[in-house]
Write a protein that holds these residues in place. Structure first.
Motif, PDB file in Angstrom:
ATOM      1  N   ALA A 164      34.163 -32.201  60.048  1.00 57.24           N
ATOM      2  CA  ALA A 164      34.891 -30.972  59.850  1.00 57.24           C
ATOM      3  C   ALA A 164      35.933 -31.488  58.864  1.00 57.24           C
ATOM      4  O   ALA A 164      36.129 -30.489  57.617  1.00 57.24           O
ATOM      5  CB  ALA A 164      35.233 -30.182  60.809  1.00 57.24           C
ATOM      6  N   ARG A 175      34.014 -32.428  55.756  1.00 58.64           N
ATOM      7  CA  ARG A 175      34.641 -30.866  54.740  1.00 58.64           C
ATOM      8  C   ARG A 175      35.420 -30.063  54.025  1.00 58.64           C
ATOM      9  O   ARG A 175      35.558 -29.852  53.045  1.00 58.64           O
ATOM     10  CB  ARG A 175      33.525 -30.652  55.318  1.00 58.64           C
ATOM     11  N   ASN A 179      34.786 -27.349  48.009  1.00 62.70           N
ATOM     12  CA  ASN A 179      34.612 -26.754  49.806  1.00 62.70           C
ATOM     13  C   ASN A 179      34.924 -25.060  48.945  1.00 62.70           C
ATOM     14  O   ASN A 179      35.664 -24.660  49.076  1.00 62.70           O
ATOM     15  CB  ASN A 179      35.259 -27.257  50.887  1.00 62.70           C
ATOM     16  N   THR A 214      33.724 -23.234  51.743  1.00 62.84           N
ATOM     17  CA  THR A 214      33.480 -22.741  53.158  1.00 62.84           C
ATOM     18  C   THR A 214      34.733 -22.039  54.141  1.00 62.84           C
ATOM     19  O   THR A 214      35.230 -22.842  54.045  1.00 62.84           O
ATOM     20  CB  THR A 214      32.658 -24.215  53.865  1.00 62.84           C
ATOM     21  N   ILE A 238      32.325 -23.912  59.136  1.00 63.43           N
ATOM     22  CA  ILE A 238      32.817 -25.620  59.492  1.00 63.43           C
ATOM     23  C   ILE A 238      32.719 -25.877  60.516  1.00 63.43           C
ATOM     24  O   ILE A 238      32.188 -26.645  60.955  1.00 63.43           O
ATOM     25  CB  ILE A 238      34.165 -25.909  58.074  1.00 63.43           C
TER      26      ILE A 238
END
Length: 183
Positions: free
Chosen positions: A134, A137, A143, A145, A150
């Motif tokens: 997580a 990311r 990114n 998201t 996530i």
């Protein structure tokens, strides 16, 4: 101004490739690569050891101050954090704490008057592998998201016992050697 030579914090700021080896509860990450837009992009990730803001925030604020400059305000979700005080004094600076409906999975950091940073908050009880994924990311520059998505994705992607992978077929007459590949 206080001497910053005396910081001995447990929080570390890590580069993305170091996350997978060393991230543990008490780790903060900032994305080092800047982007031109701030839309829907997380600026980092934080994996606190507990949901107690008085125990967790002073170290985070000290580390962030060293990289971003003075932090003036932190927005926390009241449903996730226990007994949020209205302010903390960290390294001689007052930081205002605000119970924002920001969502359980982010903390909003304000530097100066109006410069905001959003950090993904990994729940303290998260398994290390999921937490590291997580966090990795969240700090990717591309990114878009949201934090909640996530965290849901890495929870869903947790290794589960599934049907065994199909066995590779036995070598047969159709198999042709690939040039340069030894059998």
């Amino acid at each position: 101004m206080a001497d910053s030579e005396t910081h001995h914090h447990h929080y570390e700021l890590l580069l993305p490739d170091e996350i997978h080896h060393t991230a543990k509860p008490g780790t903060a990450l900032l994305r080092l690569e800047t982007t031109h837009t701030r839309e829907g992009v997380l600026d980092g990730a934080w994996w606190p050891r507990s949901n107690d803001p008085v125990a967790e925030l002073p170290e985070l604020i000290s580390v962030l101050t060293g990289h971003l400059g003075p932090i003036t305000r932190i927005g926390l979700d009241a449903s996730t954090w226990q007994d949020i005080p209205t302010r903390l004094v960290v390294d001689g600076h007052v930081v205002h704490l605000v119970s924002d409906p920001v969502g359980d999975d982010t903390v909003l950091i304000t530097r100066g008057e109006n410069d905001h940073f959003a950090l993904l908050v990994v729940p303290p009880s998260t398994r290390p592998a999921a937490a590291r994924t997580a966090m990795a990311r969240a700090v990717r520059a591309d990114n878009t998201t949201r934090a909640t998505q996530i965290l849901m994705a890495v929870t869903i992607e947790a290794p589960t016992i599934e049907a065994p992978a199909p066995e590779s077929p036995a070598p047969g007459e159709d198999d042709k050697p690939i040039p340069g590949l030894q059998r």
